[in-house]
Design a protein around this motif. Structure first.
Motif, PDB file in Angstrom:
ATOM      1  N   LYS B  42       0.836  -1.210   0.000  1.00 16.91           N
ATOM      2  CA  LYS B  42       0.000   0.000   0.000  1.00 16.91           C
ATOM      3  C   LYS B  42       0.873   1.264   0.000  1.00 16.91           C
ATOM      4  O   LYS B  42       0.684   2.164  -0.812  1.00 16.91           O
ATOM      5  CB  LYS B  42      -0.933   0.001   1.229  1.00 16.91           C
ATOM      6  N   SER B  43       1.828   1.308   0.946  1.00 17.65           N
ATOM      7  CA  SER B  43       2.709   2.486   1.003  1.00 17.65           C
ATOM      8  C   SER B  43       3.515   2.615  -0.273  1.00 17.65           C
ATOM      9  O   SER B  43       3.714   3.718  -0.792  1.00 17.65           O
ATOM     10  CB  SER B  43       3.672   2.382   2.188  1.00 17.65           C
ATOM     11  N   THR B  44       3.977   1.492  -0.773  1.00 16.80           N
ATOM     12  CA  THR B  44       4.785   1.512  -1.994  1.00 16.80           C
ATOM     13  C   THR B  44       3.991   2.119  -3.145  1.00 16.80           C
ATOM     14  O   THR B  44       4.523   2.925  -3.918  1.00 16.80           O
ATOM     15  CB  THR B  44       5.262   0.091  -2.342  1.00 16.80           C
ATOM     16  N   LEU B 163      -3.090   9.750   1.553  1.00 18.46           N
ATOM     17  CA  LEU B 163      -2.934   9.664   3.008  1.00 18.46           C
ATOM     18  C   LEU B 163      -2.493   8.246   3.355  1.00 18.46           C
ATOM     19  O   LEU B 163      -3.224   7.287   3.109  1.00 18.46           O
ATOM     20  CB  LEU B 163      -4.255  10.005   3.706  1.00 18.46           C
ATOM     21  N   ASP B 164      -1.289   8.121   3.914  1.00 18.78           N
ATOM     22  CA  ASP B 164      -0.771   6.782   4.209  1.00 18.78           C
ATOM     23  C   ASP B 164      -0.855   6.464   5.698  1.00 18.78           C
ATOM     24  O   ASP B 164       0.003   6.866   6.473  1.00 18.78           O
ATOM     25  CB  ASP B 164       0.687   6.676   3.735  1.00 18.78           C
ATOM     26  N   GLU B 165      -1.901   5.769   6.065  1.00 15.30           N
ATOM     27  CA  GLU B 165      -2.097   5.381   7.480  1.00 15.30           C
ATOM     28  C   GLU B 165      -1.821   6.540   8.425  1.00 15.30           C
ATOM     29  O   GLU B 165      -1.055   6.406   9.384  1.00 15.30           O
ATOM     30  CB  GLU B 165      -1.178   4.200   7.838  1.00 15.30           C
ATOM     31  N   VAL B 166      -2.493   7.649   8.167  1.00  9.32           N
ATOM     32  CA  VAL B 166      -2.159   8.858   8.917  1.00  9.32           C
ATOM     33  C   VAL B 166      -2.562   8.791  10.387  1.00  9.32           C
ATOM     34  O   VAL B 166      -2.153   9.642  11.181  1.00  9.32           O
ATOM     35  CB  VAL B 166      -2.767  10.130   8.271  1.00  9.32           C
TER      36      VAL B 166
HETATM   37 MG   LIG Z   1       2.516   1.101   4.878  1.00  9.34          MG
END
Ligand SMILES: [Mg+2]
Ligand SMILES: Nc1ncnc2c1ncn2[C@@H]1O[C@H](COP(=O)(O)OP(=O)(O)O)[C@@H](O)[C@H]1O
Lengths: 224, 245
Positions: B42-44, B163-166
């Motif tokens: 996901k982050s990638t 928004l990455d797991e903010v």
């Molecule tokens: Mg991640």
């Protein structure tokens, strides 16, 4: 204990000793500035360099860190003339102290590079900072803040180390105190005053550095 | 109107493939939530979109323009249009909240400081931090820092917000304030790609949910479909595990 303090006998020398303190200040300043600059380059090579250059730098740092400063200066002062390099005592001490400091300052500044937060760099990149902008606005302020306290300490240590110059006949604070002592034999008074001068030098430096760190770099901490 | 098209996008860290053939189309104003187990990529995916990691294959099209991530000009253009907020806030520690928000518009965009400052103050007020403009990150709670980070991202007036797991790094009692800020942006019609483990929140704000596993898209659908009638076994598995918590 029949010793009566007679500061009156040494007061004529106070100004002469202040001149010695000034030379101590110079030596510490020179050693610190050159040591810091060399250390910055060597720290970068230690962290990001590779191959023979990195090995040369690491070898230099390890060698310096593991030999006494006094031996290093003796080497510069007495051994280098054998290969045709003749230096005055002041120069020999300044160079010796600068080289010695550069090794310590390399190790201190490496820690600064290592403490860079990967995340802040990502943020800088994604909001469109160029490499130069990232260094100017993110990397340098961070490194300065992290390094300010240990660099300040190193400067204070260097101030006191300058007394080693007395051995080589440099008439800095300790050397001058030694001279006056030879003339007046008021040892207690003279060396108390010399100690006081050192305290003033380091205290003033600590205080100035503290306020610079506090106001410009938001360094938290105490003077002492 | 189509805002973002991701077409058979693949990425790798060294020789390890991390994203494989990811497809996704996001319409303007749409909110897509990306869910999936930890390490699923996901982050990638978000990092590739903002050019922090080069894709090895596939294309990304932003507002009709196909992005060449190797081109500086394209990178700059993409970072104008797409902003990202990270899990760890990533604020500049040596700057006040206000400076964190104004730095990019003034330094990167070279806009007039007075105008930028006024806008930044409005943005900080919007995320509920009107009284914290002069605070440094280490004087703010995690939730406050994250809201500053959102304001900083908005300062560049992006078309898409990632928004990455903010909320993942926040204490539970601070999650709500950050989610409220995101809700506000949702109401304003901001196009968003939201990676989150807050399933209740995802169900509430997302128009669509994308479920990823092992670097691949397993299933995309309306929240109701993904949470209540997942088609793939892996989705069912993940959803039932995470909803039980
Ligand atoms: Mg991640
Ligand atoms: N900097 C990196 N170097 C090498 N591998 C990485 C790096 N970052 C992430 N990975 C790997 O890539 C995969 C996907 O990671 P990530 O995108 O962070 O997943 P998620 O955000 O879904 O938890 C994981 O297997 C992770 O270990």
């Amino acid at each position: 204990m029949a010793y009566t303090l007679q500061f009156g006998q040494v007061t004529p020398y106070l100004w002469y000793m202040a001149g010695g303190a000034w030379i101590a200040l110079q030596l510490a300043g020179i050693a610190f500035l050159f040591g810091w600059a060399i250390g910055l380059v060597f720290a970068a090579v230690s962290e990001y360099g590779r191959g023979p250059l990195r090995w040369a730098v690491r070898g230099y740092v390890i060698f310096i860190l593991n030999t006494p400063l006094l031996v290093q200066i003796f080497f510069i002062y007495f051994a280098l003339p054998d290969v045709g390099i003749l230096l005055g005592s002041y120069e020999a001490v300044a160079i010796g102290m600068a080289l010695n400091a550069s090794a310590y300052l390399t190790e201190i500044q490496r820690a600064g590079f290592r403490s860079l937060r990967r995340q802040e760099l990502d943020a800088a990149e994604t909001i469109g900072f160029s490499r130069v902008q990232t260094i100017r606005y993110v990397v340098l302020p961070h490194i300065v803040k992290v390094l300010f306290p240990p660099l300040s300490n190193q400067y204070i240590i260097l101030t006191m180390t300058t007394s080693i110059a007395a051995i080589f006949g440099v008439e800095e604070l300790t050397g001058r105190a030694y001279n006056i002592n030879a003339e007046t034999f008021r040892s207690l008074e003279i060396f108390s005053i010399a100690a006081l001068y050192y305290v003033v030098l380091t205290f003033v430096a600590s205080t100035v550095l503290y306020w610079i760190g506090h106001y410009f770099f938001r360094v938290q901490g105490k003077v002492f | 109107m189509t805002q973002l098209v991701i077409d058979r996008l693949s990425a790798a860290y060294g020789a390890t493939p991390v994203l494989q053939d990811v497809d996704l189309t996001v319409e303007r104003g749409e909110i897509v939530s990306v869910i999936g187990p930890s390490g699923s990529g996901k982050s990638t995916l978000l990092r590739v979109l903002v050019g922090l990691l080069l894709p090895v294959a596939g294309t990304v099209t932003v507002a009709g323009h196909k992005v060449d991530y190797r081109s500086r000009r394209d990178l700059r253009a993409v970072r104008d249009r797409i902003a990202i907020v990270f899990q760890q806030y990533n604020l500049f520690q040596n700057m006040t909240a206000l400076r964190n928000v104004t730095i990019a518009p003034t330094v990167v965009k070279r806009r007039a400081p007075a105008e930028v400052t006024a806008e930044a103050e409005t943005l900080l007020a919007k995320v509920g931090l009107a009284d914290k403009t002069k605070s440094y990150p280490d004087q703010l709670s995690g939730g406050q820092q994250q809201r500053v980070a959102i304001a900083r991202a908005l300062a560049l007036k992006p078309e898409v917000l990632l928004l990455d797991e903010v909320t993942s790094a926040l204490d539970p009692e601070l999650v709500g304030e950050v989610l409220d800020t995101i809700r506000l942006l949702a109401r304003e019609g901001m196009t968003m790609l939201i990676v989150s483990h807050e399933m209740g929140f995802v169900r509430e704000v997302a128009d669509r949910v994308l479920f990823m596993a092992d670097g691949r898209v397993v299933e995309v659908g309306r929240p109701k479909q993904i949470f209540d009638e997942p088609q793939a076994a892996r989705t069912r598995d993940f959803v039932s595990r995470i909803l039980r918590h």
